[in-house]
Design an enzyme around this catalytic site. Structure first.
Site, PDB file in Angstrom:
ATOM      1  CD  GLN A  93      -2.863   1.043   2.428  1.00  0.00           C
ATOM      2  OE1 GLN A  93      -2.611   0.326   3.404  1.00  0.00           O
ATOM      3  NE2 GLN A  93      -3.946   1.782   2.359  1.00  0.00           N
ATOM      4  CB  THR A  94       2.108   3.483  -2.533  1.00  0.00           C
ATOM      5  OG1 THR A  94       1.050   3.474  -3.478  1.00  0.00           O
ATOM      6  CG2 THR A  94       3.093   2.369  -2.840  1.00  0.00           C
ATOM      7  CB  VAL A  95      -2.441   6.085  -1.567  1.00  0.00           C
ATOM      8  CG1 VAL A  95      -3.363   7.182  -1.052  1.00  0.00           C
ATOM      9  CG2 VAL A  95      -1.691   6.545  -2.803  1.00  0.00           C
ATOM     10  CG  HIS A  99      -6.706   2.537  -2.996  1.00  0.00           C
ATOM     11  ND1 HIS A  99      -5.853   2.945  -1.988  1.00  0.00           N
ATOM     12  CD2 HIS A  99      -5.910   2.079  -3.995  1.00  0.00           C
ATOM     13  CE1 HIS A  99      -4.599   2.742  -2.357  1.00  0.00           C
ATOM     14  NE2 HIS A  99      -4.613   2.214  -3.563  1.00  0.00           N
TER      15      HIS A  99
END
Length: 137
Positions: A93-95, A99
């Site tokens: 997960q980067t953000v 989502h």
């Protein structure tokens, strides 16, 4: 409810990016799509993990996954889908705003799509062929 995070790209989306939504979640196209129609479904509330959603948010989020799939079926007619969540940094997960990736798949978009998301660990992905990785101990 958690306040929007001013540093979060999903909390500060311009309304022009939003394709559809309901009272708890919204849908956008991925800014860096891996296939035509790659879509993201996210809660309106700034929350990082699927497991931190309230039941009402989870229901609304999944309802939009269904609606987005129906829209993609009509518009692009994909053969299949990958549906995924990178939940936490170790999962990629980067953000840090939850989502769901709804990724349309098309016949021939990969020579051999078997194994799908298992390919994040290529040495363990091919479990069906004679060259399959040995069982983990």
């Amino acid at each position: 409810m958690a306040a929007p995070d001013a540093s979060c790209p999903f909390c500060t989306l311009p309304t022009s990016r939003i394709i559809m939504g309901n009272d708890v979640a919204l849908v956008i196209r991925d800014a860096f799509p891996v296939s035509p129609g790659h879509t993201l479904v996210m809660p309106r509330r700034h929350v990082g993990s699927f497991f931190a959603l309230e039941a009402r948010e989870r229901d609304g989020l999944l309802d939009l996954v269904d609606q987005a799939r129906r829209e993609l079926d009509m518009a692009l007619k994909p053969a299949s889908y990958n549906i995924g969540i990178n939940d936490g940094p170790a999962a990629g997960q980067t953000v840090p705003h939850l989502h769901v990736h709804l990724i349309p798949r098309y016949l021939g978009d990969q020579p051999d799509p078997r194994g799908g998301v298992r390919w994040i660990f290529p040495e363990w992905a091919d479990y069906w062929s004679a060259q399959a990785a040995p069982a983990r101990s």
